[in-house]
Enzyme design. Sequence first.
Site, mmCIF file in Angstrom:
data_model
loop_
_atom_site.group_PDB
_atom_site.id
_atom_site.type_symbol
_atom_site.label_atom_id
_atom_site.label_comp_id
_atom_site.label_asym_id
_atom_site.label_seq_id
_atom_site.Cartn_x
_atom_site.Cartn_y
_atom_site.Cartn_z
ATOM 1 C CE LYS A 22 -3.449 2.672 0.416
ATOM 2 N NZ LYS A 22 -4.298 3.826 -0.187
ATOM 3 C CG ASN A 26 -10.605 4.122 -3.510
ATOM 4 O OD1 ASN A 26 -9.791 4.773 -3.084
ATOM 5 N ND2 ASN A 26 -10.361 3.756 -4.769
ATOM 6 C CB SER A 27 -12.775 8.727 -0.463
ATOM 7 O OG SER A 27 -12.369 9.725 -0.302
ATOM 8 N N GLY A 78 -8.592 7.142 1.340
ATOM 9 C CA GLY A 78 -7.680 8.529 1.917
ATOM 10 C C GLY A 78 -6.096 8.298 2.648
ATOM 11 C CG LEU A 79 -1.986 7.698 0.834
ATOM 12 C CD1 LEU A 79 -1.653 9.860 0.797
ATOM 13 C CD2 LEU A 79 -1.314 6.534 1.072
ATOM 14 C CB CYS A 100 -3.258 9.430 -3.801
ATOM 15 S SG CYS A 100 -4.472 9.647 -2.403
ATOM 16 C CG ASN A 102 -4.114 5.672 -8.789
ATOM 17 O OD1 ASN A 102 -4.853 5.702 -7.919
ATOM 18 N ND2 ASN A 102 -2.479 6.685 -7.486
ATOM 19 C CB SER A 103 -8.664 5.323 -9.456
ATOM 20 O OG SER A 103 -8.849 6.051 -7.904
ATOM 21 N N GLY A 111 -5.534 -1.331 -14.795
ATOM 22 C CA GLY A 111 -7.074 -0.190 -15.140
ATOM 23 C C GLY A 111 -8.095 -1.149 -15.310
ATOM 24 N N GLY A 112 -9.551 -1.919 -15.485
ATOM 25 C CA GLY A 112 -9.837 -2.119 -16.171
ATOM 26 C C GLY A 112 -9.908 -4.050 -16.506
HETATM 27 O O1 RRO Z 1 -5.434 5.538 -0.420
HETATM 28 C C1 RRO Z 1 -6.245 5.741 -1.208
HETATM 29 O O2 RRO Z 1 -7.303 6.712 -1.351
HETATM 30 C C2 RRO Z 1 -5.687 5.838 -3.000
HETATM 31 C C3 RRO Z 1 -4.994 5.751 -3.413
HETATM 32 BR BR1 RRO Z 1 -3.304 5.809 -1.767
HETATM 33 C C4 RRO Z 1 -4.577 5.673 -4.368
HETATM 34 O O3 RRO Z 1 -3.461 6.174 -5.450
HETATM 35 N N1 RRO Z 1 -5.525 6.271 -5.586
HETATM 36 C C5 RRO Z 1 -6.945 5.754 -5.255
HETATM 37 O O4 RRO Z 1 -7.572 5.156 -5.846
HETATM 38 N N2 RRO Z 1 -7.206 5.994 -3.593
#
Ligand code: RRO
Length: 324
Positions: free
Chosen positions: A45, A69-70, A72-73, A132, A207-208, A261-262
């Site tokens: 992670k 997703n959110s 938040g690391l 992110c 990334n997303s 991705g996908g």
């Molecule tokens: O942890 C997250 O909210 C997150 C991260 Br760090 C990222 O790089 N991409 C994502 O979709 N969520």
Amino acid sequence: MFKTKIGNLDLETCIYNASGVYCVSFDELLKLAAPCFSNSVILTKSCTLEGRIGNNLPRYYDTELLSINSSGLPNLGYKFYCDNARIIKDHSEFKKPYILSISGLTLEDNYKIITEAVNNNFIDGIELNLSCPNIIGKPQVGYDFTIMEEIIRKASEIIETGRDARLESGSGFLFGLKLPPYFDISHFDMACDIINNSNVQSLTCINSIGNGLVIDTEKELVAIAPKNGYGGIGGTVIKPTALANVHYFYRNTKCSIIGCGGISSGMDAFEHILCGASAVQIGTHFHKKRNVCFKEILTELGSIMKSKNYKTIDDFRGKLVHYK
Ligand code: RRO
């Protein structure tokens, strides 16, 4: 059949986890180290200097076609991921490479974590996360080309210094980036210029897609709680954007490309490789299916390759045909 290389790193197979999914805790990382799942890398992670609990729940939601997703690391702090690299790697049959994903909250935090990583011989590389989308008040670095250039330049310096010491011990170190999706050719070109003037060796695309909004129509409610429901979109719906990013960076940089991705089938992986990916990462589908997904996707990919008479992924990697 599935052997590949990213930068100077040899991989037994071309598939592994996307950072974020089941790679936060010690137990999750041990599962990624297990020999029976066909994934070839243990990717952590994204970590910060201090541990974080992340954003409020619910922060993940998925449907057949997408995820949002959110998170938040949420992570246990970089020290945890550095200090446990050796013990986690020891659980893997062929010592799968252990790659540290880094997403420090400040430039200085990132430099500190990169220094620690390159000086740890059990860490085989970093995936510096420039993308992110979920930290309130923190723009994605990959969309600010001035800061992106600065962080890559300084990270390169740290890694070059650290690599000299590692060479004596005979171990290499991968310098990779995780990029956000780009949508405009001028932005692709600005990112390529920066990357082509650096010693970055691999690019994870993508990334997303940041700040989408998914609605639970029955409840007439946002699907996730943080940021008024805005979050990063993954899953099947982002595949065309992912493929275009893989394709563009493959054709316009010298980096190894890792497609993300996908991907939920062997055919999805095949498409990413055809666009130039040397390996693929699985996020949303891994979240849904857990560790068995790697073997399932590889089995399907193997059947496709057999039917087309391809013996290795290099036989078709980047060989997408275009109209004249
Ligand atoms: O942890 C997250 O909210 C997150 C991260 Br760090 C990222 O790089 N991409 C994502 O979709 N969520």
